[in-house]
Design a protein around this motif. Structure first.
Motif, mmCIF file in Angstrom:
data_model
loop_
_atom_site.group_PDB
_atom_site.id
_atom_site.type_symbol
_atom_site.label_atom_id
_atom_site.label_comp_id
_atom_site.label_asym_id
_atom_site.label_seq_id
_atom_site.Cartn_x
_atom_site.Cartn_y
_atom_site.Cartn_z
ATOM 1 N N ALA A 237 -6.774 16.157 0.357
ATOM 2 C CA ALA A 237 -7.353 14.814 0.362
ATOM 3 C C ALA A 237 -6.223 13.799 0.551
ATOM 4 N N PHE A 238 -6.624 12.575 0.914
ATOM 5 C CA PHE A 238 -5.661 11.474 1.046
ATOM 6 C C PHE A 238 -6.215 10.252 0.316
ATOM 7 N N GLY A 239 -5.315 9.476 -0.297
ATOM 8 C CA GLY A 239 -5.715 8.247 -0.948
ATOM 9 C C GLY A 239 -4.666 7.166 -0.715
ATOM 10 N N ILE A 240 -5.105 5.927 -0.826
ATOM 11 C CA ILE A 240 -4.187 4.791 -0.665
ATOM 12 C C ILE A 240 -4.382 3.862 -1.858
ATOM 13 N N THR A 241 -3.300 3.568 -2.560
ATOM 14 C CA THR A 241 -3.353 2.661 -3.710
ATOM 15 C C THR A 241 -2.508 1.428 -3.431
ATOM 16 N N LEU A 242 -2.776 0.377 -4.185
ATOM 17 C CA LEU A 242 -1.982 -0.839 -4.104
ATOM 18 C C LEU A 242 -0.967 -0.812 -5.239
ATOM 19 N N GLU A 243 0.301 -0.849 -4.900
ATOM 20 C CA GLU A 243 1.372 -0.700 -5.885
ATOM 21 C C GLU A 243 2.339 -1.883 -5.816
ATOM 22 N N PRO A 244 3.188 -2.027 -6.856
ATOM 23 C CA PRO A 244 4.239 -3.042 -6.785
ATOM 24 C C PRO A 244 5.167 -2.767 -5.602
ATOM 25 N N GLU A 245 5.753 -3.814 -5.068
ATOM 26 C CA GLU A 245 6.648 -3.692 -3.915
ATOM 27 C C GLU A 245 7.727 -2.640 -4.201
ATOM 28 N N GLY A 246 7.923 -1.719 -3.277
ATOM 29 C CA GLY A 246 8.859 -0.621 -3.475
ATOM 30 C C GLY A 246 8.180 0.678 -3.824
ATOM 31 N N TYR B 219 0.850 -1.196 0.000
ATOM 32 C CA TYR B 219 0.000 0.000 0.000
ATOM 33 C C TYR B 219 0.885 1.245 0.000
ATOM 34 N N GLN B 220 0.486 2.231 -0.831
ATOM 35 C CA GLN B 220 1.196 3.498 -0.892
ATOM 36 C C GLN B 220 0.219 4.624 -0.576
ATOM 37 N N VAL B 221 0.630 5.546 0.292
ATOM 38 C CA VAL B 221 -0.239 6.626 0.764
ATOM 39 C C VAL B 221 0.097 7.907 -0.014
ATOM 40 N N TRP B 222 -0.966 8.610 -0.438
ATOM 41 C CA TRP B 222 -0.794 9.815 -1.243
ATOM 42 C C TRP B 222 -1.486 11.003 -0.566
ATOM 43 N N SER B 223 -0.768 12.119 -0.549
ATOM 44 C CA SER B 223 -1.359 13.405 -0.149
ATOM 45 C C SER B 223 -1.764 14.122 -1.433
ATOM 46 N N LEU B 224 -3.011 14.597 -1.491
ATOM 47 C CA LEU B 224 -3.537 15.159 -2.742
ATOM 48 C C LEU B 224 -3.923 16.626 -2.590
ATOM 49 N N THR B 225 -3.607 17.434 -3.597
ATOM 50 C CA THR B 225 -4.220 18.757 -3.767
ATOM 51 C C THR B 225 -5.141 18.640 -4.973
#
Length: 261
Positions: free
Chosen positions: A235-244, A196-202
């Motif tokens: 806003a905040f979002g969480i995506t599933l990404e490749p390892e790393g 999981y990767q966490v994103w801060s969004l504007t």
């Protein structure tokens, strides 16, 4: 030498054990040839040695015992011990056997004690490891409580998206320190090779900024993760990404999303 003196001298005991000199052996042989009393005393000593040896070695097989018995007794017959026998040699020999047995016992006890000490040391090492883990968990729990209770902490609820409608997460964002913590307890465990990767969004224009990965997801008992600070998230979002992780979010793997109120 008279018969009585010979019996009292202890020379016959040494003779039976094969410890006499040539002259002493010749003397005993001569006396035994001339005197039945001497022969009887020698047979009595041999019988006593056999009996004592058998009592001191209870695990001696019957086969070996009877071989010795045949060699030392049966060819002469069984004769009872006579009064006047010199017991000094018997006592010394028995004391040596008892000393050997005591030495073996002490060695066995020492080895057993060392084994017990090693087990205790292993248990202590294991206990220290468990206490260390418990202490780390307590500190982690204390950190989580402090973040949640802080009046400057804003809670942002992230709802499930198309790829995972039932997924949920919470962002704890401290407006004073700009520190961000993610409560991922309601996210499914990522498959192998994914993170999981966490994103801060504007939002205007839409600009995602990665603020961290939820690494070692299955090893984190609390599922409470610190990520990088953020300053102006809308806003905040969480995506599933490749390892790393990825440089940009994979939008079709957007698990949860929520806006800052």
């Amino acid at each position: 030498m008279k018969v009585g003196e010979l019996i009292e001298s202890g020379l016959l005991e040494l003779y039976v054990f094969g410890k006499t000199s040539e002259e002493e052996t010749a003397l005993v042989n001569e006396m035994a040839t001339e005197h039945k009393t001497v022969r009887d005393e020698i047979l009595s000593i041999e019988k006593a040695v056999i009996s004592l040896s058998f009592s001191m070695a209870p695990y001696l097989s019957a086969d070996y015992y009877y071989r010795i018995r045949e060699q030392l007794i049966e060819k002469h017959g069984v004769i009872e011990l006579q009064r006047g026998t010199n017991w000094a040699a018997y006592v010394g020999w028995a004391a040596a056997m008892l000393l050997l047995a005591a030495g073996i016992y002490q060695y066995t006890e020492m080895q057993s004690r060392e084994d017990r000490i090693e087990v205790v040391q292993q248990e202590n090492t294991k206990l220290k490891g468990e206490l260390k883990i418990l202490d780390e968990n307590n500190k982690s729990s204390e950190t989580i409580l402090n973040v949640i209770r802080d009046q400057n902490t804003q809670v942002v609820v992230l709802g499930g998206q198309a790829v995972a409608p039932d997924a949920k997460a919470k962002v704890y964002w401290n407006q004073s320190t700009q520190q961000v913590y993610i409560d991922a307890s309601q996210l499914p465990t990522p498959p192998p090779g994914k993170v999981y990767q966490v994103w801060s969004l504007t939002l205007n224009p839409l600009t995602p900024t990665s603020i961290g990965l939820l690494d070692r997801f299955d090893k984190n008992a609390t599922k409470f993760f610190p990520v990088s600070a953020t300053g102006n998230a809308q806003a905040f979002g969480i995506t599933l990404e490749p390892e790393g992780g990825s440089p940009t979010p994979t939008m079709d793997q957007l698990y949860v999303l929520g806006t800052v109120s």
